[in-house]
Design a protein around this motif. Structure first.
Motif, PDB file in Angstrom:
ATOM      1  N   VAL A   1      -5.066   5.723  -4.089  1.00 35.62           N
ATOM      2  CA  VAL A   1      -5.153   4.376  -3.503  1.00 35.62           C
ATOM      3  C   VAL A   1      -6.407   4.332  -2.627  1.00 35.62           C
ATOM      4  O   VAL A   1      -6.485   5.024  -1.611  1.00 35.62           O
TER       5      VAL A   1
ATOM      6  N   GLU B   1       0.971   4.096  -2.836  1.00 34.96           N
ATOM      7  CA  GLU B   1       0.748   5.503  -2.493  1.00 34.96           C
ATOM      8  C   GLU B   1       1.876   6.378  -3.064  1.00 34.96           C
ATOM      9  O   GLU B   1       1.648   7.504  -3.492  1.00 34.96           O
ATOM     10  N   ARG B   2       3.089   5.821  -3.113  1.00 30.39           N
ATOM     11  CA  ARG B   2       4.198   6.580  -3.705  1.00 30.39           C
ATOM     12  C   ARG B   2       4.005   6.685  -5.223  1.00 30.39           C
ATOM     13  O   ARG B   2       4.309   7.698  -5.830  1.00 30.39           O
TER      14      ARG B   2
ATOM     15  N   LEU C   1       0.841  -1.208   0.000  1.00 31.23           N
ATOM     16  CA  LEU C   1       0.000   0.000   0.000  1.00 31.23           C
ATOM     17  C   LEU C   1       0.870   1.250   0.000  1.00 31.23           C
ATOM     18  O   LEU C   1       0.582   2.218  -0.714  1.00 31.23           O
ATOM     19  N   ALA C   2       1.952   1.202   0.781  1.00 33.92           N
ATOM     20  CA  ALA C   2       2.860   2.364   0.831  1.00 33.92           C
ATOM     21  C   ALA C   2       3.510   2.578  -0.536  1.00 33.92           C
ATOM     22  O   ALA C   2       3.633   3.718  -1.008  1.00 33.92           O
TER      23      ALA C   2
ATOM     24  N   PRO D   1      -0.033   8.988  -5.745  1.00 31.01           N
ATOM     25  CA  PRO D   1      -0.417   9.704  -4.519  1.00 31.01           C
ATOM     26  C   PRO D   1      -1.895  10.100  -4.583  1.00 31.01           C
ATOM     27  O   PRO D   1      -2.351  10.669  -5.580  1.00 31.01           O
ATOM     28  N   GLY D   2      -2.639   9.749  -3.560  1.00 35.47           N
ATOM     29  CA  GLY D   2      -4.067  10.090  -3.504  1.00 35.47           C
ATOM     30  C   GLY D   2      -4.948   9.183  -4.343  1.00 35.47           C
ATOM     31  O   GLY D   2      -6.165   9.351  -4.386  1.00 35.47           O
TER      32      GLY D   2
ATOM     33  N   LEU E   1      -6.880   1.058  -7.323  1.00 32.93           N
ATOM     34  CA  LEU E   1      -5.880   2.067  -7.688  1.00 32.93           C
ATOM     35  C   LEU E   1      -6.399   2.896  -8.852  1.00 32.93           C
ATOM     36  O   LEU E   1      -7.010   2.356  -9.782  1.00 32.93           O
TER      37      LEU E   1
END
Ligand SMILES: *[C@@H]1O[C@H](CO)[C@@H](O)[C@H](O)[C@H]1NC(C)=O
Length: 320
Positions: free
Chosen positions: A78, A71-72, A67-68, A75-76, A104
């Motif tokens: 997920v 998110e990278r 998930l991290a 961004p925004g 996503l």
């Protein structure tokens, strides 16, 4: 793989309100917004994995690190909110339901490429999704596949006002593209009932036919180029906008109708025909040679009478 068993039409679709079916079996009213599983009076859609004898393949499950990483990359973009994931987990006919926990929403092909590269390395399953208007359950996950939505990939990249060649991202809604090209005196070579929400990428991935098929031909002819991201993140650039391109293998044809099995279509180059100067509508009525009522006619003796309507006929009436 799902067993090839005909899908039963859900009872609510054929019943009256709430969510009564429109004249084409399309839900109207609150159900026009799909996936409202918790609406009163509408039964929850059973999970596909409970309804069919399907087995989950040995894919990994999404971790906090994944998930991290997502998110990278986006961004925004997920989505993990269970409420927001209800609709994209259920198909349009409300017969199938997956249990994906991540959706996503990339904006570019590069983002799609990074997502797929990560999923490939981590052995995570991915389910591409356009407008989720398909009638055969191909747009929703079976288990907990990551849903990769093309909803934010909705930019027109170019339009040539002489040749009518449109290049756009895969998540453009068909009706919006229609409006865009019609303002420029062209029309989309395909038109279908779900145009208000289906995405052009999904149309190509499913080789959609639609109302203009007989006049303008199949997507195998009108699609001039595609950009596709393969499962390992490699971007395949066949996004030519040259009408007469006779070079080499015509790889894009493989992806038209491939239903996401070979890659994710991220951009489409398509040939739009000029807008017709007039549209005439005719009544078609079937009568037998003696002019008897069509109901008394023998099959095989029917002929079609075309009666143009003055001043500008405006209906297509279908009698048997
Ligand atoms: C990605 O997959 C394609 C098609 O299978 C293959 O040709 C290509 O070499 C792969 N790329 C990498 C970096 O593994």
């Amino acid at each position: 793989m799902l067993p090839r068993r005909p899908l039963a039409w859900p009872a609510w679709l054929l019943r009256g309100a709430p969510g009564a079916a429109g004249s084409w079996g399309r839900p109207v009213g609150p159900l026009a917004r799909r996936g409202c599983c918790s609406a009163p009076g509408i039964p929850e859609v059973p999970l596909t994995r409970e309804r069919y004898p399907v087995r989950r393949l040995p894919f990994s499950t999404v971790s906090e690190q994944d998930l991290a990483a997502f998110e990278r990359i986006v961004p925004g973009g997920v989505i993990t909110d269970p409420e927001a994931l209800q609709a994209p987990n259920v198909d349009w006919l409300r017969t199938l339901r997956g249990c994906s926990k991540v959706l996503l929403r990339p904006r570019t092909s590069e983002e799609v490429s990074h997502i797929l590269r990560h999923c490939h390395e981590r052995n995570l399953a991915v389910n591409p999704q356009g407008g989720n208007t398909g009638m055969v359950g191909g747009s929703v996950p079976v288990f907990d596949e990551i849903i990769l939505s093309t909803a934010r990939m909705n930019r027109v990249l170019s339009f040539h006002s002489v040749s009518g060649i449109l290049v756009c991202q895969a998540g453009c809604v068909l009706e919006e593209l229609s409006r865009y090209v019609e303002e420029r005196d062209f029309i989309m070579p395909l038109d279908l009932g779900a145009k208000g929400s289906c995405h052009i990428g999904g149309n190509v991935a499913t080789n959609a036919g639609g109302l203009r098929f007989l006049r303008y031909g199949s997507l195998h002819g009108t699609v001039l180029g595609l950009e596709v991201v393969l499962a390992n993140g490699t971007v395949l650039d066949c996004l030519t906008s040259l009408r007469k391109d006779n070079t080499g293998y015509d790889l894009k044809q493989l992806f038209i109708g491939s239903e996401g099995t070979l890659g994710i279509i991220t951009a489409v180059s398509i040939l739009c025909p000029p807008k017709p100067r007039a549209v005439n509508v005719a009544f078609l009525d079937a009568v037998d040679p003696e002019g008897k009522d069509h109901r008394g006619a023998e099959p095989g003796w029917l002929r079609v009478q075309v009666r143009p309507l003055p001043p500008r006929g405006a209906a297509l009436r279908h009698r048997d």
